[in-house]
Design an enzyme around this catalytic site. Structure first.
Site, PDB file in Angstrom:
ATOM      1  N   GLU A 115      32.826  61.302  30.678  1.00  0.00           N
ATOM      2  CA  GLU A 115      32.157  60.902  31.923  1.00  0.00           C
ATOM      3  C   GLU A 115      32.639  61.802  33.048  1.00  0.00           C
ATOM      4  O   GLU A 115      33.558  62.608  32.848  1.00  0.00           O
ATOM      5  CB  GLU A 115      32.449  59.423  32.228  1.00  0.00           C
ATOM      6  CG  GLU A 115      31.744  58.488  31.254  1.00  0.00           C
ATOM      7  CD  GLU A 115      32.048  57.016  31.474  1.00  0.00           C
ATOM      8  OE1 GLU A 115      32.550  56.655  32.539  1.00  0.00           O
ATOM      9  OE2 GLU A 115      31.791  56.231  30.548  1.00  0.00           O
ATOM     10  N   HIS A 243      28.068  53.896  42.423  1.00  0.00           N
ATOM     11  CA  HIS A 243      27.741  54.540  41.146  1.00  0.00           C
ATOM     12  C   HIS A 243      26.469  55.345  41.369  1.00  0.00           C
ATOM     13  O   HIS A 243      25.493  54.836  41.913  1.00  0.00           O
ATOM     14  CB  HIS A 243      27.544  53.499  40.042  1.00  0.00           C
ATOM     15  CG  HIS A 243      27.588  54.098  38.673  1.00  0.00           C
ATOM     16  ND1 HIS A 243      26.610  54.944  38.209  1.00  0.00           N
ATOM     17  CD2 HIS A 243      28.499  54.001  37.683  1.00  0.00           C
ATOM     18  CE1 HIS A 243      26.924  55.329  36.980  1.00  0.00           C
ATOM     19  NE2 HIS A 243      28.077  54.781  36.638  1.00  0.00           N
ATOM     20  N   ARG A 290      32.352  60.963  40.771  1.00  0.00           N
ATOM     21  CA  ARG A 290      31.278  60.109  41.297  1.00  0.00           C
ATOM     22  C   ARG A 290      30.982  60.253  42.778  1.00  0.00           C
ATOM     23  O   ARG A 290      29.831  60.152  43.198  1.00  0.00           O
ATOM     24  CB  ARG A 290      31.674  58.644  41.066  1.00  0.00           C
ATOM     25  CG  ARG A 290      30.975  58.101  39.905  1.00  0.00           C
ATOM     26  CD  ARG A 290      31.431  56.742  39.592  1.00  0.00           C
ATOM     27  NE  ARG A 290      31.396  56.639  38.148  1.00  0.00           N
ATOM     28  CZ  ARG A 290      31.825  55.624  37.478  1.00  0.00           C
ATOM     29  NH1 ARG A 290      32.352  54.596  38.106  1.00  0.00           N
ATOM     30  NH2 ARG A 290      31.743  55.598  36.185  1.00  0.00           N
ATOM     31  N   HIS A 351      29.491  49.798  43.499  1.00  0.00           N
ATOM     32  CA  HIS A 351      29.895  49.584  42.117  1.00  0.00           C
ATOM     33  C   HIS A 351      31.335  49.089  41.976  1.00  0.00           C
ATOM     34  O   HIS A 351      31.620  48.225  41.155  1.00  0.00           O
ATOM     35  CB  HIS A 351      29.728  50.917  41.383  1.00  0.00           C
ATOM     36  CG  HIS A 351      30.061  50.888  39.933  1.00  0.00           C
ATOM     37  ND1 HIS A 351      29.372  50.122  39.018  1.00  0.00           N
ATOM     38  CD2 HIS A 351      31.013  51.545  39.216  1.00  0.00           C
ATOM     39  CE1 HIS A 351      29.870  50.311  37.810  1.00  0.00           C
ATOM     40  NE2 HIS A 351      30.876  51.153  37.900  1.00  0.00           N
ATOM     41  N   ARG A 386      38.037  56.354  42.287  1.00  0.00           N
ATOM     42  CA  ARG A 386      38.444  56.035  40.902  1.00  0.00           C
ATOM     43  C   ARG A 386      37.786  56.982  39.902  1.00  0.00           C
ATOM     44  O   ARG A 386      36.584  57.252  39.979  1.00  0.00           O
ATOM     45  CB  ARG A 386      38.034  54.602  40.568  1.00  0.00           C
ATOM     46  CG  ARG A 386      38.249  54.232  39.118  1.00  0.00           C
ATOM     47  CD  ARG A 386      37.871  52.802  38.897  1.00  0.00           C
ATOM     48  NE  ARG A 386      36.448  52.593  39.004  1.00  0.00           N
ATOM     49  CZ  ARG A 386      35.616  52.455  37.965  1.00  0.00           C
ATOM     50  NH1 ARG A 386      36.077  52.525  36.738  1.00  0.00           N
ATOM     51  NH2 ARG A 386      34.334  52.248  38.169  1.00  0.00           N
TER      52      ARG A 386
HETATM   53  P1  FAD Z   1      36.198  40.492  36.608  1.00  0.00           P
HETATM   54  O1  FAD Z   1      35.943  40.927  35.225  1.00  0.00           O
HETATM   55  O2  FAD Z   1      35.119  40.715  37.582  1.00  0.00           O
HETATM   56  O3  FAD Z   1      36.562  38.931  36.588  1.00  0.00           O
HETATM   57  C1  FAD Z   1      36.670  38.215  37.805  1.00  0.00           C
HETATM   58  C2  FAD Z   1      36.900  36.749  37.493  1.00  0.00           C
HETATM   59  O4  FAD Z   1      37.355  36.087  38.666  1.00  0.00           O
HETATM   60  C3  FAD Z   1      35.680  35.991  37.028  1.00  0.00           C
HETATM   61  O5  FAD Z   1      36.064  35.125  35.989  1.00  0.00           O
HETATM   62  C4  FAD Z   1      35.294  35.157  38.245  1.00  0.00           C
HETATM   63  O6  FAD Z   1      34.628  33.951  37.945  1.00  0.00           O
HETATM   64  C5  FAD Z   1      36.656  34.866  38.802  1.00  0.00           C
HETATM   65  N1  FAD Z   1      36.650  34.492  40.215  1.00  0.00           N
HETATM   66  C6  FAD Z   1      36.359  35.268  41.277  1.00  0.00           C
HETATM   67  N2  FAD Z   1      36.470  34.560  42.415  1.00  0.00           N
HETATM   68  C7  FAD Z   1      36.835  33.303  42.059  1.00  0.00           C
HETATM   69  C8  FAD Z   1      37.087  32.102  42.779  1.00  0.00           C
HETATM   70  N3  FAD Z   1      36.974  32.015  44.120  1.00  0.00           N
HETATM   71  N4  FAD Z   1      37.443  30.998  42.078  1.00  0.00           N
HETATM   72  C9  FAD Z   1      37.529  31.024  40.725  1.00  0.00           C
HETATM   73  N5  FAD Z   1      37.289  32.129  39.997  1.00  0.00           N
HETATM   74  C10 FAD Z   1      36.954  33.262  40.656  1.00  0.00           C
HETATM   75  N6  FAD Z   1      35.020  49.996  34.274  1.00  0.00           N
HETATM   76  C11 FAD Z   1      35.460  50.802  33.273  1.00  0.00           C
HETATM   77  O7  FAD Z   1      36.645  51.073  33.166  1.00  0.00           O
HETATM   78  N7  FAD Z   1      34.561  51.261  32.351  1.00  0.00           N
HETATM   79  C12 FAD Z   1      33.241  50.989  32.395  1.00  0.00           C
HETATM   80  O8  FAD Z   1      32.488  51.401  31.541  1.00  0.00           O
HETATM   81  C13 FAD Z   1      32.770  50.185  33.460  1.00  0.00           C
HETATM   82  N8  FAD Z   1      31.447  49.901  33.576  1.00  0.00           N
HETATM   83  C14 FAD Z   1      31.037  49.026  34.547  1.00  0.00           C
HETATM   84  C15 FAD Z   1      29.693  48.658  34.594  1.00  0.00           C
HETATM   85  C16 FAD Z   1      29.268  47.707  35.515  1.00  0.00           C
HETATM   86  C17 FAD Z   1      27.823  47.323  35.569  1.00  0.00           C
HETATM   87  C18 FAD Z   1      30.194  47.127  36.413  1.00  0.00           C
HETATM   88  C19 FAD Z   1      29.764  46.093  37.399  1.00  0.00           C
HETATM   89  C20 FAD Z   1      31.529  47.513  36.386  1.00  0.00           C
HETATM   90  C21 FAD Z   1      31.961  48.457  35.456  1.00  0.00           C
HETATM   91  N9  FAD Z   1      33.295  48.858  35.393  1.00  0.00           N
HETATM   92  C22 FAD Z   1      33.723  49.683  34.385  1.00  0.00           C
HETATM   93  C23 FAD Z   1      34.293  48.231  36.257  1.00  0.00           C
HETATM   94  C24 FAD Z   1      35.007  47.116  35.486  1.00  0.00           C
HETATM   95  O9  FAD Z   1      34.095  46.457  34.663  1.00  0.00           O
HETATM   96  C25 FAD Z   1      35.661  46.116  36.412  1.00  0.00           C
HETATM   97  O10 FAD Z   1      36.397  46.776  37.396  1.00  0.00           O
HETATM   98  C26 FAD Z   1      36.608  45.202  35.652  1.00  0.00           C
HETATM   99  O11 FAD Z   1      35.952  44.645  34.556  1.00  0.00           O
HETATM  100  C27 FAD Z   1      37.147  44.123  36.559  1.00  0.00           C
HETATM  101  O12 FAD Z   1      37.861  43.205  35.777  1.00  0.00           O
HETATM  102  P2  FAD Z   1      38.648  42.037  36.478  1.00  0.00           P
HETATM  103  O13 FAD Z   1      39.317  41.279  35.395  1.00  0.00           O
HETATM  104  O14 FAD Z   1      39.477  42.584  37.560  1.00  0.00           O
HETATM  105  O15 FAD Z   1      37.520  41.149  37.186  1.00  0.00           O
HETATM  106  C1  SIN Z   2      29.649  53.730  33.593  1.00  0.00           C
HETATM  107  O1  SIN Z   2      29.523  53.385  32.439  1.00  0.00           O
HETATM  108  O2  SIN Z   2      29.058  54.696  34.097  1.00  0.00           O
HETATM  109  C2  SIN Z   2      30.576  52.985  34.440  1.00  0.00           C
HETATM  110  C3  SIN Z   2      31.929  53.420  34.136  1.00  0.00           C
HETATM  111  C4  SIN Z   2      32.885  52.969  35.186  1.00  0.00           C
HETATM  112  O3  SIN Z   2      32.518  52.330  36.154  1.00  0.00           O
HETATM  113  O4  SIN Z   2      34.052  53.303  35.018  1.00  0.00           O
END
Ligand code: FAD
Ligand code: SIN
Length: 539
Positions: A115, A243, A290, A351, A386
Site C-alpha cells: 500500500e 483516505h 495518503r 478515515h 499514519r
Molecule cells: P474500533 O474497532 O472502532 O472499536 C471501538 C469500540 O468502542 C466499539 O466497540 C464501540 O462500540 C466502542 N465505543 C465507542 N464509544 C463508546 C461509548 N461511548 N460507550 C461504549 N462503547 C463505545 N487499519 C489498518 O491497519 N488496516 C486496514 O486495512 C484498515 N482499513 C480500514 C478500513 C475502513 C473502512 C476503516 C473505517 C478503517 C480502517 N482501518 C484500517 C483503521 C482501523 O480499522 C481502525 O483504526 C481500528 O480498527 C480501530 O480499532 P479500535 O479497537 O481502536 O476501535
Molecule cells: C485500506 O485498505 O486502504 C485502508 C488501510 C488503512 O486504513 O490502513
C-alpha cells in the site's frame, strides 16, 4: 457495580487487552462495554490488512521503521515506531494462533500486499475483508474466557474522577484518577455507576465529525471527548487522515472504501480527462503516502469542478481482481459498475484520527489508572500521518503493552484496597434531576449535520486561517446550544454523540489553529512551509 478490569470498546484494541488480561488473571473479572453490538466497530470494516515484517529476506524492521517515519513527516516518536514494528510480528502470530486466516499464495506462503508509502510488500490480508476476519477470530478467542463479560448496548457517558466527589479538578491537578464510568444502559434507559480499579479506553475513531467518512456511525470520538472533559491530555488532533479512494456514491453514509491495496495491485487514478495525474504530483505516483494522494485528488477535483476522480482497474484481470477483492467487486456490481469495463468513481473521505488521548509507551494516559489504546490513543506511532495498515498493528501492540503494565498496576492497587474501597463509597450516583425527555430529537440530528458540514467545508484536506476561524465561531454556537440542551434533557446516545463530536471538532480546529505550518495531513495555504520546530500540539 464493580469489576476488576473495565474495557470500553470491543474492537481490536479492547479485545486484545481483555483476552490477555483475562488469561493472566483467571480469577478476576474483565468487563467489556460496547455501545452497540460486539462487532460493530471500525475494526470490522478494515480492508487492506495489517502491516508487519514477515518476509525477512526482502524486508527488515529498519525498512518498516523508515517507511513509518517518512509518512509521519518528522513527528513520530521513534521509540513508539520501533516498539510497534519490532513487536508487531509476534502480535500477528498470536491472532493467527487464535484462528485468524490470512491469504496465502500457491507456494503456501503468506501473500503480502503493498500500500501507499510502503517500500516492500508486507501487508497480510484476508481478501478485502481483513478486519472482519480479525474481529471474528478475537471474538471467538474471547468466548473461551469465562471471566470476561461483554456487555452490549451500554453507552459510556463519562469517566469518573475526583471531580464527581466534589473536588476541583483542573488541567494542572497532578493526580487526576479514574474510578470507573457512568454508563447508560440502553435497555433500561438508566445510568449505572460501574467502578473499576483499572479502566481502558479503546473507543476508536471520530470520522463521524465529517460529512463524508469511511467510518461507521459508532466513530464519534467518545473516548477522546470524555478524557478531555476529565482534564486529561489530548494530542495532535489536527491530523485527520482522508483516505484517497472512497467510492463516490452521493447520499451513502458511511462511504464504502476502495482499499489502497487495489492501487498496490496496479489500480491507476485518472481525472475526468482520463489522465493518470499522480505522475505530476509524486515520483511514487499512485502509491505515494495518503496525505499526498488525497491532496492531489482534491486539487484535481477543484481544478475540474468535479466531485470525484476515477480508479482504473480495467487492466487488472477479472479473475485476479475477484480473487483478491471479492467484496469490492460485488459492491461495485451492485451499483451497476463492472470494474473490468468501467472506471470506479472515487473521492477522499475522512478515515482515521492520527492524534487522540496522549499515552506513554505502555498506553498510560495522563489520568491515573486509565489506559488508552487503538485509534483513540496518540502513542507517537503515526506522527503527522499514519502509514497504511499500521493501525490494526498499533492497536494490538499497545493493547498488549497496556495489559503488561496493568498487571503491575493491579498488584500495586490491590495492596491498598482499603483506601480504594473508601474512595469508591464516596462516588455519588448519576444525578438526572431537572432533566426531561427531549422535545424534538430532530434538533440533535440537525446539529450533527451542521457540525459535519462545518468540518467538511472549513477543516478538510486543505485549510486556511479564515476557514479555521469561521469553523471556530460556528462550533462555539453549536457548543453553546448543545450544552444548554444537555443541561435540561435526559441523556441519550444521540445527544452524547453530538456533544462528543462537537468537542472533537473543537479539538481538531484548535490543533489546526495552533499549528502554524503545513506538515503531514495538516495543510494550511497561509502557512505552506514546514516549521523548523518539531512540535506536538497538546490540549
Ligand atoms: P474500533 O474497532 O472502532 O472499536 C471501538 C469500540 O468502542 C466499539 O466497540 C464501540 O462500540 C466502542 N465505543 C465507542 N464509544 C463508546 C461509548 N461511548 N460507550 C461504549 N462503547 C463505545 N487499519 C489498518 O491497519 N488496516 C486496514 O486495512 C484498515 N482499513 C480500514 C478500513 C475502513 C473502512 C476503516 C473505517 C478503517 C480502517 N482501518 C484500517 C483503521 C482501523 O480499522 C481502525 O483504526 C481500528 O480498527 C480501530 O480499532 P479500535 O479497537 O481502536 O476501535
Ligand atoms: C485500506 O485498505 O486502504 C485502508 C488501510 C488503512 O486504513 O490502513
Amino acid at each position: 457495580m464493580h469489576t476488576d478490569f473495565l474495557v470500553i470498546g470491543s474492537g481490536v484494541a479492547g479485545l486484545t487487552y481483555a483476552i490477555k488480561t483475562a488469561g493472566h488473571f483467571p480469577n478476576k473479572k474483565v468487563t467489556i462495554i460496547t455501545k452497540v453490538t460486539a462487532d460493530e466497530t471500525n475494526t470490522k470494516y478494515a480492508q487492506g490488512g495489517i502491516a508487519g515484517v514477515w518476509d525477512e529476506l526482502k524486508d527488515s524492521f529498519d525498512k518498516h521503521i523508515d517507511d513509518t517515519l517518512i509518512a509521519g513527516d518528522g513527528l513520530c516518536n521513534r521509540q513508539a515506531v520501533e516498539v510497534v514494528v519490532k513487536e508487531g510480528p509476534e502480535r500477528i502470530q498470536e491472532i493467527i494462533n487464535y484462528g485468524a486466516q490470512f491469504d496465502k499464495n500457491e507456494a503456501g506462503e503468506y501473500s503480502l500486499g503493498k500500500e501507499g508509502g510502503h517500500s516492500e510488500n508486507r501487508i497480510l490480508h484476508h481478501k478485502d475483508v481483513t478486519g472482519q476476519e480479525i474481529e471474528r477470530a478475537l471474538l471467538a478467542e474471547l468466548s473461551r474466557h469465562k471471566n470476561i463479560e461483554l456487555i452490549k448496548h451500554w453507552f459510556v457517558v463519562d469517566i469518573i474522577t475526583q471531580h464527581h466527589m466534589g473536588y476541583l479538578v483542573t488541567k494542572v491537578t497532578p493526580d487526576i484518577t479514574c474510578y470507573g464510568v457512568y454508563v447508560l444502559n440502553l435497555k433500561t434507559n438508566k445510568i449505572e455507576k460501574l467502578l473499576a480499579p483499572i479502566t481502558v479506553i479503546a473507543t476508536g475513531g471520530n470520522g463521524q465529525a465529517y460529512r463524508t467518512t469511511t467510518n461507521p456511525k459508532i466513530a464519534s470520538g467518545d473516548g477522546v471527548a470524555m478524557v478531555y472533559r476529565a482534564k486529561g491530555r489530548i494530542e495532535n488532533m489536527e491530523f485527520i487522515q482522508f483516505h484517497p479512494t472512497a467510492l463516490y456514491e452521493p447520499g451513502e453514509s458511511p462511504s464504502f472504501l476502495i482499499t489502497e491495496a487495489v492501487r498496490g495491485d496496479g489500480g491507476i487514478l485518472r481525472n475526468k480527462d482520463g489522465e493518470a495525474f499522480m505522475e505530476r504530483y509524486d515520483v511514487r505516483k499512485d502509491l505515494a503516502p495518503r496525505d499526498i494522494v488525497a491532496r492531489a485528488i482534491d486539487n484535481e477535483m477543484k481544478r475540474a469542478g468535479t466531485e470525484n476522480v476515477f480508479l482504473d482497474c480495467r487492466h487488472m484481470g477479472r479473475e485476479k481482481f475477484i480473487h483478491h477483492f471479492p467484496n469490492i467487486y460485488q459492491k461495485c456490481l451492485s451499483i451497476g459498475i463492472d470494474v473490468m469495463e468501467h472506471m470506479i468513481p472515487v473521492a477522499p473521505a475522512a478515515h482515521y484520527s492520527c492524534g487522540g488521548i496522549k499515552t506513554d509507551i505502555v498506553g498510560r494516559t495522563s489520568i491515573q489508572n486509565l489506559y488508552a489504546c487503538g485509534e483513540c490513543a496518540s502513542t507517537g506511532l503515526h506522527g503527522a500521518n499514519r502509514l497504511a495498515s499500521n493501525s490494526l498493528l498499533e492497536a494490538m501492540v499497545f493493547g498488549h503493552r497496556a495489559f503488561v503494565d496493568s498487571v503491575n498496576k493491579h498488584q500495586e492497587l490491590e495492596s491498598d484496597y482499603a483506601t480504594w474501597e473508601k474512595k469508591l463509597a464516596a462516588i455519588p450516583d448519576w444525578n438526572a434531576k431537572g432533566t426531561n425527555d427531549p422535545k424534538e430529537m430532530i434538533l440533535i440530528t440537525q446539529s450533527q449535520k451542521e457540525l459535519q458540514q462545518i468540518m467538511s467545508d472549513y477543516v478538510g484536506i486543505v485549510r486556511n486561517d479564515v476557514r479555521l476561524e469561521r469553523a471556530s465561531r460556528r462550533l462555539d454556537l453549536l457548543h453553546e446550544e448543545t450544552e444548554a440542551l444537555y443541561e435540561n434533557t435526559k441523556v441519550s446516545p444521540q445527544l452524547c454523540e453530538l456533544r462528543n463530536l462537537i468537542t472533537i471538532g473543537y479539538l481538531i480546529v484548535k490543533g489546526a489553529e495552533f499549528r502554524k505550518e503545513s506538515r503531514g495531513l495538516h495543510y494550511n495555504t497561509d502557512h505552506p512551509e514546514k516549521s523548523e520546530l518539531l512540535q506536538n500540539i497538546i490540549l
